[in-house]
Scaffold this motif. Structure first.
Motif, short mmCIF file in Angstrom:
data_model
loop_
_atom_site.label_atom_id
_atom_site.label_comp_id
_atom_site.label_asym_id
_atom_site.label_seq_id
_atom_site.Cartn_x
_atom_site.Cartn_y
_atom_site.Cartn_z
N GLN A 1 -11.80 -2.42 -2.52
CA GLN A 1 -12.80 -2.76 -1.51
C GLN A 1 -12.85 -1.66 -0.45
OE1 GLN A 1 -12.20 -6.62 0.18
NE2 GLN A 1 -11.85 -7.62 -1.82
N SER A 2 -14.13 -1.36 -0.05
CA SER A 2 -14.35 -0.40 1.04
C SER A 2 -13.64 0.91 0.77
CB SER A 2 -13.91 -0.99 2.38
OG SER A 2 -14.59 -2.21 2.66
N ALA B 1 -9.84 -0.06 1.90
CA ALA B 1 -9.52 -1.15 2.83
C ALA B 1 -8.62 -2.18 2.19
CB ALA B 1 -10.81 -1.81 3.32
N ALA B 2 -8.84 -2.50 0.91
CA ALA B 2 -8.03 -3.52 0.24
C ALA B 2 -7.98 -3.24 -1.25
CB ALA B 2 -8.58 -4.90 0.49
N THR C 1 -6.31 -5.01 -4.93
CA THR C 1 -5.58 -6.10 -5.60
C THR C 1 -5.08 -5.58 -6.93
OG1 THR C 1 -6.95 -7.80 -4.57
CG2 THR C 1 -5.74 -8.42 -6.55
N ASP D 1 -1.39 -7.68 -3.26
CA ASP D 1 -2.53 -7.35 -2.40
C ASP D 1 -2.10 -6.28 -1.40
OD1 ASP D 1 -4.33 -9.36 -3.49
OD2 ASP D 1 -3.02 -10.84 -2.52
N LEU D 2 -2.91 -5.17 -1.36
CA LEU D 2 -2.63 -4.05 -0.49
C LEU D 2 -3.74 -3.93 0.54
CD1 LEU D 2 -1.70 -3.36 -3.59
CD2 LEU D 2 -1.04 -1.18 -2.60
N ASP D 3 -3.38 -3.71 1.78
CA ASP D 3 -4.33 -3.49 2.86
C ASP D 3 -4.07 -2.14 3.51
OD1 ASP D 3 -5.45 -6.03 2.53
OD2 ASP D 3 -3.93 -6.94 3.83
N ILE E 1 0.33 2.88 2.83
CA ILE E 1 -0.14 1.49 2.77
C ILE E 1 0.32 0.77 4.03
CG2 ILE E 1 -0.15 -0.65 1.45
CD1 ILE E 1 0.66 1.00 -1.01
N ARG F 1 -0.03 -2.65 4.67
CA ARG F 1 0.60 -3.93 4.34
C ARG F 1 0.48 -4.20 2.84
NH1 ARG F 1 -1.97 -4.59 8.99
NH2 ARG F 1 -3.91 -5.15 7.94
#
Length: 793
Positions: free
Chosen positions: A49-50, A61-62, A64, A73-75, A96, A98
């Protein structure tokens, strides 16, 4: 020509279309590309994502990811790369913010993967980046774990710092480096905000589906007692050893399927070779020191259960002090074995020995006590149960004041439950009993019975015996309240024992020079005592006592008695005291103290609290007459007590016969009284009076030398050769030394002398009564006289 132009146009438009697709929809394009790059690592990109792309980096941005058994899940993902390296599948760095990892219900998560650990770790050597930094990693399992992680590849180096929300003040720092595809070396550090607690250097080797780990650890155990879940259960426990050294080896197997601990060896040591522990609680201070090194071996069929640990030997010393009691001694444990089906269900077995060099319980002290036996402890939930088939307790020296005693016991079927309400039970048999009372000898004393604690009540049923013949049964119930001892009771039964020549008292017990024996009659009794706390630290006591003496006969020193009968009914009172509510009846057929006393009977009572003894209506046959005591009130607190004895119609002939004077014959009867004063130094008589009864009596004395040069003696000899007296008066005085002074005054005449004129004679007699009685006793065989008397019963 046109076809050539079309081909050139397609070659120009295709890169533009690819670049456009990446720019317009990077997530759709990069997802399959990323999965292509991650092929063989077991990692699969589910979604992006993003995405923002650049020539030397990208931001997402994210993300999975799907891993075997987990969803990740990585943010806030940032990548740096070089175009050339990127085309070859390599990324320079991964940043990364989070990561959240959640176990999934896949086969791998359930431990059913077909790939062994070595295969699962193989992709670590092909990680597509040089360095990865994770600001925060959260593992959402049964217990949440938080960590920050840094990882580099070629060779693999992992640096992590982990923490648990429940242990906010604690952190675990872990560094692991791959020395080869199968071997890893690392350092683990556990610390809290106040300082480091543990540092461990380890080497891990992977072979197929097993892991072998060797570690050397330096541990400060003191902070461990503050861990949540431990601090509340170990209140008052303190570890005094600041540094411990551990060397451990373990091997885990079948890690991808059913992980188990195949082997474990841990050696515990410290710079001073001691592990020191202290436990402080209300009214108790205990310290233990365990000698090191200590080696423990073990295994487990699963990581969560079926744990088995064993140690060959453990030695140390222990000291305890509760104010009223204390103990200091050595601990020796052998063949320690710990089995745990799961962390909450364990069994400990050990051959134990506790040797107390010194101990005391109130005013009772001792030394060299030993408690030993095989003990097992079962722990389940909040309850621990200790049991043993046989424990021996040896007390070779017990001291109370100047008395030294000894004892030894076998405690069988021992069961102790430690829970909210403790419970205890064991059977007790003595193997040695020495009361330690000076000059007291008991023949084969024994005690056996059962002691148990249940629902806050301590109960004991004990059987005491001498030479397996004289039996006494004691039953005790004591309420143990939260604030100390409560109400309780005891019942004692002395079973009837019949004394004979073969089963006499002397064959059971003897005491110094008392030389007492019972050879006939029977003895029995029972007593019940109740107690409860009273005011000012006193105990309120009550209960009846009954003691039956039936025709008891025997000897005391050189005196014998026959046919003692009484049934004593008394009561216990606060103090403690023992008293009678009413006067008791007693009788004695014969008492021979040199003078024979026959048909003795009296009434008696006492109060030990007031120090009073009462004797009333005492009567005995004596010297052809009788001796009587109307009443005696003996006060042990008084400096002196008075006892008035009445002598009634004593026969003078019987009295003179005791002296064995064949040349003296006397007839007549006398009566009188003797006021005895009983004091600390002995017995005295002040002016006892005796007189002859009407019509008087006679004296016939044949002198050894009828003629004498002394005219006065000549006259007395002649007068007493046939002296008929009308009045016989005597005054008696007895001193504390045993000397009796008797002043005799006679009024009468000799009808054969001077026509029977009246002649008054005054005679002073002095003798030592104890010596006289001893001489009378020496003139007869006491045992023969006793046997004769018993045969006449």
């Amino acid at each position: 020509m046109k076809r050539r132009h079309l081909t050139v146009l397609l070659l120009i438009l295709l890169p533009c279309l690819l670049i456009g697709s990446v720019l317009l929809a990077p997530a759709r394009v990069l997802t399959p590309v990323a999965n292509l790059l991650l092929a063989g690592t077991g990692i699969h990109v589910v979604s992006l994502q993003s995405v923002r792309l650049g020539w030397q980096g990208a931001d997402v941005a994210a993300v999975t990811l799907s891993l075997p058994g987990y969803q990740t899940d990585l943010d806030g993902v940032s990548l740096t790369y070089r175009p050339g390296e990127l085309l070859r599948g390599r990324i320079l760095t991964v940043q990364i913010d989070r990561i959240g990892i959640t176990p999934t219900a896949t086969e791998a998560a359930n431990g059913n993967s077909d790939r062994v650990l070595e295969e699962q770790l193989a992709p670590l050597s092909r990680l597509p980046f040089d360095r990865a930094d994770v600001g925060e990693l959260r593992f959402h399992g049964r217990r949440e774990i938080r960590a920050s992680v840094t990882m580099t590849s070629a060779p693999l180096l992992l640096e992590a710092r982990l923490s648990l929300p429940d242990f906010a003040a604690w952190n675990l720092a872990l560094t692991v480096q791959a020395a080869s595809a199968r071997e890893f070396i690392g350092i683990a550090r556990l610390d809290r905000n106040t300082g480091e607690t543990l540092q461990s250097d380890f080497t891990a080797t992977v072979l197929n589906d097993s892991l072998a780990l060797e570690a050397e650890t330096v541990l400060n155990p003191v902070p461990l007692l503050s861990l949540p879940g431990i601090a509340g259960k170990l209140n008052g426990l303190a570890i005094l050893s600041e540094v411990l050294q551990l060397k451990g080896e373990l091997r885990l197997q079948d890690l991808s399927n059913q992980p188990s601990l195949a082997a474990l060896t841990v050696s515990l040591d410290s710079p001073d070779s001691l592990l020191q522990v202290r436990w402080e609680a209300p009214e108790l201070d205990a310290q233990a020191r365990i000698h090191l090194p200590l080696q423990v071996r073990g295994s487990a069929s699963s990581l969560l259960g079926d744990l088995s640990l064993a140690a060959q030997e453990l030695q140390g010393d222990l000291s305890m002090n509760s104010g009223a009691a204390s103990m200091q001694g050595d601990i020796h444990l052998e063949q320690l074995s710990l089995l745990c089906a799961d962390p909450g269900n364990c069994n400990l077995a050990v051959d134990s020995s506790l040797a107390a060099q010194r101990w005391n319980a109130g005013s009772i002290t001792g030394s060299d006590a030993v408690l030993s036996g095989a003990i097992a402890v079962d722990y389940s939930g909040e309850t621990a149960q200790l049991h043993s088939p046989l424990v021996t307790l040896s007390l070779p020296e017990i001291q109370l004041a100047e008395q030294r005693a000894a004892a030894a016991f076998d405690l069988s079927e021992l069961a102790l439950q430690l829970a909210t309400t403790p419970a205890l039970r064991f059977n007790l048999v003595s193997t040695r009993l020495e009361p330690g009372i000076t000059n007291l000898t008991l023949t084969n004393p024994q005690v056996a019975g059962q002691i148990q604690l249940n629902a806050g009540t301590l109960s004991a049923g004990l059987n005491f015996s001498l030479d397996n013949r004289l039996q006494a049964i004691l039953a005790i119930d004591q309420n143990l309240g939260n604030e100390g001892l409560g109400a309780g009771s005891a019942a004692l039964t002395l079973q009837e024992y019949v004394f004979t020549d073969s089963f006499n008292l002397a064959s059971l017990v003897s005491y110094g020079d008392l030389n007492t024996d019972l050879v006939a009659g029977s003895l029995s009794g029972e007593a019940t005592l109740q107690w409860q706390p009273g005011g000012a630290g006193l105990w309120q006591l009550s209960g009846p006592l009954t003691l039956r003496l039936d025709a008891l006969s025997g000897t005391v020193a050189n005196n014998f008695f026959v046919g003692l009968n009484t049934e004593l009914h008394a009561r216990f009172g606060t103090g403690p005291t023992l008293y009678t509510d009413a006067l008791q009846e007693a009788s004695l057929a014969t008492l021979d103290v040199g003078l024979p006393l026959n048909r003795i009977d009296w009434r008696y009572g006492f109060d030990t609290g007031a120090g009073l003894v009462t004797v009333q209506q005492a009567h005995t046959e004596l010297l052809g007459g009788s001796l009587e005591i109307a009443e005696l009130q003996y006060d042990t607190n008084a400096e002196q007590n008075r006892l008035d004895i009445a002598l009634v119609e004593l026969d003078l002939a019987t009295i003179v016969a005791l002296a064995n004077y064949p040349n003296l014959q006397v007839s007549g009867t006398i009566s009188g009284y003797m006021p005895l004063l009983l004091g600390p130094a002995g017995v005295t008589i002040d002016r006892g009076l005796i007189s002859a009864l009407n019509p008087g009596g006679s004296i016939r004395y044949t002198a050894a030398n009828p003629t004498s040069s002394n005219a006065t003696m000549q006259l007395i000899n002649e007068a007493l050769s046939n002296y008929q007296f009308e009045h016989f008066d005597a005054e008696l005085n007895y001193s504390e030394t045993g000397n009796m002074e008797v002043a005799v005054s006679l009024q009468g005449m000799n009808p054969e002398l001077e026509g029977g004129r009246r002649i008054n004679v005054n005679i002073n007699i002095s003798d030592n009564i104890p010596a006289l009685l001893r001489s009378l006793q020496a003139s007869r065989a006491i045992t023969e006289r006793l046997e004769q008397r018993l045969n006449r019963q």
